[in-house]
Design a protein around this motif. Structure first.
Motif, short mmCIF file in Angstrom:
data_model
loop_
_atom_site.label_atom_id
_atom_site.label_comp_id
_atom_site.label_asym_id
_atom_site.label_seq_id
_atom_site.Cartn_x
_atom_site.Cartn_y
_atom_site.Cartn_z
N GLN A 122 14.04 3.20 11.42
CA GLN A 122 13.78 3.21 9.99
C GLN A 122 12.98 1.95 9.71
O GLN A 122 13.47 0.84 9.96
CB GLN A 122 15.07 3.16 9.18
CG GLN A 122 15.85 4.45 9.17
CD GLN A 122 17.07 4.33 8.28
OE1 GLN A 122 17.90 3.44 8.46
NE2 GLN A 122 17.19 5.24 7.33
N ALA A 123 11.77 2.11 9.20
CA ALA A 123 10.93 0.97 8.87
C ALA A 123 10.67 0.98 7.36
O ALA A 123 10.34 2.03 6.80
CB ALA A 123 9.62 1.04 9.64
N ALA A 152 3.24 2.36 4.29
CA ALA A 152 4.06 3.30 5.06
C ALA A 152 3.22 4.47 5.58
O ALA A 152 3.36 4.88 6.73
CB ALA A 152 5.21 3.81 4.20
N GLU A 153 2.32 4.99 4.76
CA GLU A 153 1.44 6.09 5.19
C GLU A 153 0.52 5.64 6.32
O GLU A 153 0.28 6.39 7.26
CB GLU A 153 0.61 6.62 4.01
CG GLU A 153 1.39 7.44 3.03
CD GLU A 153 1.76 8.83 3.51
OE1 GLU A 153 1.38 9.23 4.63
OE2 GLU A 153 2.45 9.53 2.76
N GLY A 154 0.01 4.40 6.23
CA GLY A 154 -0.84 3.87 7.29
C GLY A 154 -0.08 3.77 8.61
O GLY A 154 -0.60 4.12 9.68
N LEU A 189 8.79 10.23 5.37
CA LEU A 189 8.52 9.10 4.48
C LEU A 189 9.15 9.39 3.13
O LEU A 189 9.00 10.49 2.60
CB LEU A 189 7.01 8.91 4.33
CG LEU A 189 6.54 7.83 3.39
CD1 LEU A 189 6.99 6.46 3.88
CD2 LEU A 189 5.02 7.86 3.28
N GLU A 190 9.87 8.41 2.59
CA GLU A 190 10.50 8.59 1.29
C GLU A 190 10.64 7.26 0.58
O GLU A 190 10.54 6.19 1.19
CB GLU A 190 11.86 9.26 1.43
CG GLU A 190 12.88 8.43 2.18
CD GLU A 190 14.22 9.15 2.37
OE1 GLU A 190 14.48 10.16 1.69
OE2 GLU A 190 15.01 8.70 3.19
N HIS A 215 11.12 7.09 8.50
CA HIS A 215 12.11 7.42 9.53
C HIS A 215 11.39 8.16 10.66
O HIS A 215 10.54 9.00 10.39
CB HIS A 215 13.18 8.38 9.00
CG HIS A 215 13.80 8.02 7.72
ND1 HIS A 215 14.97 7.33 7.64
CD2 HIS A 215 13.43 8.26 6.43
CE1 HIS A 215 15.30 7.16 6.36
NE2 HIS A 215 14.38 7.71 5.62
N PHE A 216 11.74 7.86 11.88
CA PHE A 216 11.21 8.62 13.02
C PHE A 216 12.01 8.30 14.27
O PHE A 216 12.74 7.33 14.33
CB PHE A 216 9.72 8.32 13.24
CG PHE A 216 9.41 6.89 13.59
CD1 PHE A 216 9.31 6.46 14.91
CD2 PHE A 216 9.20 5.96 12.59
CE1 PHE A 216 9.01 5.14 15.23
CE2 PHE A 216 8.89 4.63 12.89
CZ PHE A 216 8.80 4.23 14.22
#
Length: 113
Positions: free
Chosen positions: A6-7, A15-17, A32-33, A85-86
């Motif tokens: 979780q970053a 975050a999108e980048g 992403l949230e 999250h990933f």
């Protein structure tokens, strides 16, 4: 074995980048949230060792000298607005964390051990 990450980021663009840059790795379940209002961000630390000046609500003094506890975790995390999250294979974790760092990400300090 995969690791769950979780970053946290200051802006949705950051975050999108990071999410986009992760595409070169074998990641799964990227989501992403917005950070929930009640989220406990106590163990979250900046990967770069400092915060950057982006959106969010904080004072100029907090940008210059953010509040840290004795373990370097930020104690005022109002500026973190989005979480990515990933899951990533353990052998790619270091590269994934570098990508998060390059985009101003913050992660749970347990990931850095």
């Amino acid at each position: 074995m995969s690791k769950y990450v979780q970053a946290y980021f200051q802006t949705e663009n950051d975050a999108e980048g990071a999410k986009s840059s992760l595409q070169k790795l074998a990641v799964e379940g990227e989501m992403l949230e917005a950070v929930p209002e009640e989220a406990d961000l106590t163990p979250i630390v900046p990967l770069a060792g400092s915060t950057s000046t982006g959106g969010g609500t904080f004072t100029f003094t907090e940008v210059i000298s953010p509040k840290h506890d004795h373990e370097e975790a930020l104690t005022d995390k109002k500026h973190l607005t989005h979480v990515l999250h990933f899951s990533v294979e353990e052998e790619s974790l270091e590269e994934a964390l570098k990508i998060m760092k390059d985009h101003g990400g913050h992660v749970d300090k347990k990931l850095l051990k």
